[in-house]
Write a protein that holds these residues in place. Structure first.
Motif, PDB file in Angstrom:
ATOM      1  N   GLY A  13      30.662   5.515 -65.484  1.00  0.00           N
ATOM      2  CA  GLY A  13      30.321   4.146 -65.132  1.00  0.00           C
ATOM      3  C   GLY A  13      28.817   3.956 -65.101  1.00  0.00           C
ATOM      4  N   ALA A  14      28.118   4.653 -65.990  1.00  0.00           N
ATOM      5  CA  ALA A  14      26.657   4.639 -65.988  1.00  0.00           C
ATOM      6  C   ALA A  14      26.118   3.306 -66.485  1.00  0.00           C
ATOM      7  CB  ALA A  14      26.126   5.774 -66.860  1.00  0.00           C
ATOM      8  N   GLY A  15      24.964   2.953 -65.969  1.00  0.00           N
ATOM      9  CA  GLY A  15      24.290   1.720 -66.348  1.00  0.00           C
ATOM     10  C   GLY A  15      22.948   1.659 -65.648  1.00  0.00           C
ATOM     11  N   PRO A  16      22.363   0.488 -65.531  1.00  0.00           N
ATOM     12  CA  PRO A  16      21.092   0.367 -64.820  1.00  0.00           C
ATOM     13  C   PRO A  16      21.303   0.509 -63.315  1.00  0.00           C
ATOM     14  CG  PRO A  16      21.905  -1.798 -65.413  1.00  0.00           C
ATOM     15  CD  PRO A  16      22.838  -0.806 -66.055  1.00  0.00           C
ATOM     16  N   GLY A  17      20.242   0.517 -62.568  1.00  0.00           N
ATOM     17  CA  GLY A  17      20.363   0.587 -61.114  1.00  0.00           C
ATOM     18  C   GLY A  17      20.555   1.995 -60.609  1.00  0.00           C
ATOM     19  N   ILE A  18      21.586   2.198 -59.789  1.00  0.00           N
ATOM     20  CA  ILE A  18      21.803   3.493 -59.146  1.00  0.00           C
ATOM     21  C   ILE A  18      22.013   4.598 -60.176  1.00  0.00           C
ATOM     22  CG2 ILE A  18      23.318   4.803 -57.610  1.00  0.00           C
ATOM     23  CD1 ILE A  18      23.917   2.171 -56.149  1.00  0.00           C
ATOM     24  N   SER A  19      22.824   4.350 -61.186  1.00  0.00           N
ATOM     25  CA  SER A  19      23.091   5.373 -62.199  1.00  0.00           C
ATOM     26  C   SER A  19      21.820   5.803 -62.915  1.00  0.00           C
ATOM     27  CB  SER A  19      24.099   4.850 -63.223  1.00  0.00           C
ATOM     28  OG  SER A  19      25.359   4.658 -62.649  1.00  0.00           O
ATOM     29  N   ALA A  20      20.986   4.821 -63.278  1.00  0.00           N
ATOM     30  CA  ALA A  20      19.742   5.144 -63.974  1.00  0.00           C
ATOM     31  C   ALA A  20      18.819   5.963 -63.087  1.00  0.00           C
ATOM     32  CB  ALA A  20      19.049   3.861 -64.425  1.00  0.00           C
ATOM     33  N   VAL A  33      22.272  16.003 -67.959  1.00  0.00           N
ATOM     34  CA  VAL A  33      22.978  14.803 -67.528  1.00  0.00           C
ATOM     35  C   VAL A  33      23.825  14.236 -68.664  1.00  0.00           C
ATOM     36  CG1 VAL A  33      22.720  12.451 -66.652  1.00  0.00           C
ATOM     37  CG2 VAL A  33      21.184  14.264 -65.845  1.00  0.00           C
ATOM     38  N   ALA A  34      25.072  13.902 -68.345  1.00  0.00           N
ATOM     39  CA  ALA A  34      25.961  13.199 -69.262  1.00  0.00           C
ATOM     40  C   ALA A  34      26.227  11.815 -68.687  1.00  0.00           C
ATOM     41  CB  ALA A  34      27.277  13.965 -69.420  1.00  0.00           C
ATOM     42  N   LEU A  35      26.048  10.792 -69.519  1.00  0.00           N
ATOM     43  CA  LEU A  35      26.273   9.408 -69.110  1.00  0.00           C
ATOM     44  C   LEU A  35      27.509   8.879 -69.818  1.00  0.00           C
ATOM     45  CD1 LEU A  35      22.610   8.129 -69.558  1.00  0.00           C
ATOM     46  CD2 LEU A  35      23.681   8.870 -67.416  1.00  0.00           C
ATOM     47  N   ALA A  36      28.456   8.334 -69.058  1.00  0.00           N
ATOM     48  CA  ALA A  36      29.683   7.809 -69.657  1.00  0.00           C
ATOM     49  C   ALA A  36      29.865   6.347 -69.278  1.00  0.00           C
ATOM     50  CB  ALA A  36      30.893   8.622 -69.198  1.00  0.00           C
ATOM     51  N   LEU A  46      17.871   4.710 -71.576  1.00  0.00           N
ATOM     52  CA  LEU A  46      17.934   5.686 -70.481  1.00  0.00           C
ATOM     53  C   LEU A  46      18.141   7.096 -71.023  1.00  0.00           C
ATOM     54  CD1 LEU A  46      18.014   6.289 -67.447  1.00  0.00           C
ATOM     55  CD2 LEU A  46      20.475   5.786 -67.496  1.00  0.00           C
ATOM     56  N   ALA A  47      18.996   7.245 -72.028  1.00  0.00           N
ATOM     57  CA  ALA A  47      19.226   8.557 -72.627  1.00  0.00           C
ATOM     58  C   ALA A  47      17.952   9.090 -73.261  1.00  0.00           C
ATOM     59  CB  ALA A  47      20.343   8.472 -73.663  1.00  0.00           C
ATOM     60  N   ALA A  48      17.211   8.219 -73.935  1.00  0.00           N
ATOM     61  CA  ALA A  48      15.959   8.650 -74.562  1.00  0.00           C
ATOM     62  C   ALA A  48      14.943   9.064 -73.511  1.00  0.00           C
ATOM     63  CB  ALA A  48      15.402   7.513 -75.414  1.00  0.00           C
ATOM     64  N   GLU A  49      14.921   8.369 -72.396  1.00  0.00           N
ATOM     65  CA  GLU A  49      13.962   8.669 -71.326  1.00  0.00           C
ATOM     66  C   GLU A  49      14.280   9.976 -70.609  1.00  0.00           C
ATOM     67  OE1 GLU A  49      12.664   6.818 -66.956  1.00  0.00           O
ATOM     68  OE2 GLU A  49      13.901   5.627 -68.331  1.00  0.00           O
ATOM     69  N   ASP A  80      29.212  20.497 -63.064  1.00  0.00           N
ATOM     70  CA  ASP A  80      29.444  20.911 -61.679  1.00  0.00           C
ATOM     71  C   ASP A  80      29.043  19.822 -60.689  1.00  0.00           C
ATOM     72  OD1 ASP A  80      26.744  21.266 -62.203  1.00  0.00           O
ATOM     73  OD2 ASP A  80      26.705  23.394 -61.702  1.00  0.00           O
ATOM     74  N   ILE A  81      28.553  18.683 -61.198  1.00  0.00           N
ATOM     75  CA  ILE A  81      28.407  17.455 -60.422  1.00  0.00           C
ATOM     76  C   ILE A  81      29.137  16.360 -61.196  1.00  0.00           C
ATOM     77  CG2 ILE A  81      26.849  15.721 -59.456  1.00  0.00           C
ATOM     78  CD1 ILE A  81      24.584  17.771 -59.681  1.00  0.00           C
ATOM     79  N   VAL A  82      30.001  15.632 -60.526  1.00  0.00           N
ATOM     80  CA  VAL A  82      30.648  14.467 -61.128  1.00  0.00           C
ATOM     81  C   VAL A  82      30.445  13.283 -60.186  1.00  0.00           C
ATOM     82  CG1 VAL A  82      32.818  13.424 -61.848  1.00  0.00           C
ATOM     83  CG2 VAL A  82      32.325  15.814 -62.430  1.00  0.00           C
ATOM     84  N   ILE A  83      29.893  12.204 -60.721  1.00  0.00           N
ATOM     85  CA  ILE A  83      29.590  11.018 -59.918  1.00  0.00           C
ATOM     86  C   ILE A  83      30.361   9.834 -60.486  1.00  0.00           C
ATOM     87  CG2 ILE A  83      27.775   9.470 -59.082  1.00  0.00           C
ATOM     88  CD1 ILE A  83      25.781  11.798 -59.521  1.00  0.00           C
ATOM     89  N   TYR A  84      31.109   9.158 -59.631  1.00  0.00           N
ATOM     90  CA  TYR A  84      31.877   7.988 -60.076  1.00  0.00           C
ATOM     91  C   TYR A  84      31.169   6.726 -59.614  1.00  0.00           C
ATOM     92  CZ  TYR A  84      35.822   5.144 -61.505  1.00  0.00           C
ATOM     93  OH  TYR A  84      36.615   4.220 -62.156  1.00  0.00           O
ATOM     94  N   ASN A  85      30.617   5.978 -60.584  1.00  0.00           N
ATOM     95  CA  ASN A  85      29.887   4.742 -60.292  1.00  0.00           C
ATOM     96  C   ASN A  85      30.568   3.517 -60.882  1.00  0.00           C
ATOM     97  OD1 ASN A  85      27.869   5.834 -58.770  1.00  0.00           O
ATOM     98  ND2 ASN A  85      26.263   5.636 -60.282  1.00  0.00           N
ATOM     99  N   ALA A  86      31.687   3.693 -61.555  1.00  0.00           N
ATOM    100  CA  ALA A  86      32.347   2.548 -62.180  1.00  0.00           C
ATOM    101  C   ALA A  86      32.828   1.572 -61.110  1.00  0.00           C
ATOM    102  CB  ALA A  86      33.516   3.026 -63.030  1.00  0.00           C
ATOM    103  N   SER A  87      32.679   0.286 -61.402  1.00  0.00           N
ATOM    104  CA  SER A  87      33.059  -0.725 -60.419  1.00  0.00           C
ATOM    105  C   SER A  87      33.337  -2.037 -61.124  1.00  0.00           C
ATOM    106  CB  SER A  87      31.927  -0.907 -59.395  1.00  0.00           C
ATOM    107  OG  SER A  87      32.292  -1.810 -58.384  1.00  0.00           O
ATOM    108  N   MET A  88      34.235  -2.820 -60.557  1.00  0.00           N
ATOM    109  CA  MET A  88      34.537  -4.148 -61.092  1.00  0.00           C
ATOM    110  C   MET A  88      34.844  -5.081 -59.929  1.00  0.00           C
ATOM    111  SD  MET A  88      37.528  -5.325 -63.753  1.00  0.00           S
ATOM    112  CE  MET A  88      37.802  -7.062 -64.117  1.00  0.00           C
ATOM    113  N   ALA A  89      33.996  -6.065 -59.738  1.00  0.00           N
ATOM    114  CA  ALA A  89      34.172  -7.015 -58.643  1.00  0.00           C
ATOM    115  C   ALA A  89      34.868  -8.271 -59.149  1.00  0.00           C
ATOM    116  CB  ALA A  89      32.820  -7.372 -58.030  1.00  0.00           C
ATOM    117  N   VAL A  90      35.949  -8.636 -58.502  1.00  0.00           N
ATOM    118  CA  VAL A  90      36.674  -9.875 -58.805  1.00  0.00           C
ATOM    119  C   VAL A  90      36.763 -10.674 -57.511  1.00  0.00           C
ATOM    120  CG1 VAL A  90      38.872 -10.875 -59.516  1.00  0.00           C
ATOM    121  CG2 VAL A  90      38.012  -8.822 -60.653  1.00  0.00           C
ATOM    122  N   ARG A  91      36.303 -11.906 -57.558  1.00  0.00           N
ATOM    123  CA  ARG A  91      36.289 -12.732 -56.353  1.00  0.00           C
ATOM    124  C   ARG A  91      36.912 -14.088 -56.637  1.00  0.00           C
ATOM    125  NH1 ARG A  91      31.377  -9.889 -56.278  1.00  0.00           N
ATOM    126  NH2 ARG A  91      31.112  -8.591 -54.432  1.00  0.00           N
ATOM    127  N   GLY A  92      37.454 -14.693 -55.596  1.00  0.00           N
ATOM    128  CA  GLY A  92      38.039 -16.015 -55.717  1.00  0.00           C
ATOM    129  C   GLY A  92      39.100 -16.229 -54.656  1.00  0.00           C
TER     130      GLY A  92
END
Length: 230
Positions: A13-20, A33-36, A46-49, A80-92
């Motif tokens: 769930g990589a992207g800008p912000g916390i994952s970056a 680091v592997a970004l998915a 981010l990968a280039a950096e 040996d480190i796995v971080i789950y950052n994927a998220s989806m906010a639905v409101r209404g």
């Protein structure tokens, strides 16, 4: 300071912000680091950096998640480190929410986390070491009006973290859940005051947890802006 205790990290769930911020700090600590993510084009800068490797994956697809771990292992070795950052906010309003969209939100926020934790645990248990970090939110502690789907998913994520920590901790795997209890600074939210959380500071907290000795592991961390009421 002692050497960083891990070698390879997978951020799902990589992207800008916390994952970056995590990718930068882990890379600076000598970690591969592997970004998915579903859409990997956004990860190119981010990968280039950071020198990170990029993988396309749908966290809510069991076959895709298993394939992701196989591909990371083939290219970088078992993470040996796995971080789950994927998220989806639905409101209404409850009466107007689309059931299919709610199901998708639950799939990303909770079921996807289960799939990733399961694959990580299968690979870490034989080694009797590893770390699994799950990124939660205020919604995992209290539900807000017009935000039932997000609360449902994040409550489930927190429950998964607690169960996994108690099951896997005695076997050498550190599982920790992070409650991000406030808005995170970003290009869309440039507020640098005490009203927002700095993603670099959040990432540093993750690294601090990863450095903890086994006889004093944290299971949950609550991070909030200083200006927030406790």
């Amino acid at each position: 300071m002692t050497a960083f205790p891990y070698r390879t990290a997978l951020i799902v769930g990589a992207g800008p912000g916390i994952s970056a911020s995590l990718a930068r700090k882990l890379s600076a600590s000598g970690v591969q680091v592997a970004l998915a993510a579903r859409h990997i084009e956004k990860l190119a800068p981010l990968a280039a950096e950071t020198g990170a490797s990029v993988f396309a994956a749908d966290a809510s697809d069991p076959v895709g998640v298993a394939r992701l771990f196989d591909e990371v292992e083939a290219r970088l070795g078992e993470p040996d480190i796995v971080i789950y950052n994927a998220s989806m906010a639905v409101r209404g309003p409850l009466t107007e929410l689309d059931p299919a969209t709610v199901a998708q939100s639950l799939s990303v926020n909770a079921f996807g986390a289960f799939l990733v934790v399961q694959q990580a645990a299968r690979r870490m248990l034989p080694q009797e070491r590893g770390a699994i970090l799950l990124t939660g939110a205020t919604a995992g502690v209290k539900g807000f009006a017009r935000s039932a789907p997000f609360a449902m998913g994040k409550f489930a994520l927190r429950g998964l973290a607690q169960s996994a920590a108690r099951e896997l901790g005695p076997k050498g795997i550190h599982v920790a859940h992070f409650v991000i209890d406030g808005g995170v600074r970003s290009a869309k939210r440039p507020d640098a005051s005490d009203n927002t959380l700095d993603p670099d500071a959040i990432a540093q907290s993750y690294l601090d947890v990863l450095r903890q000795p086994r006889n004093a592991w944290t299971m949950e961390v609550d991070l909030r802006p200083w200006a927030e009421t406790f």
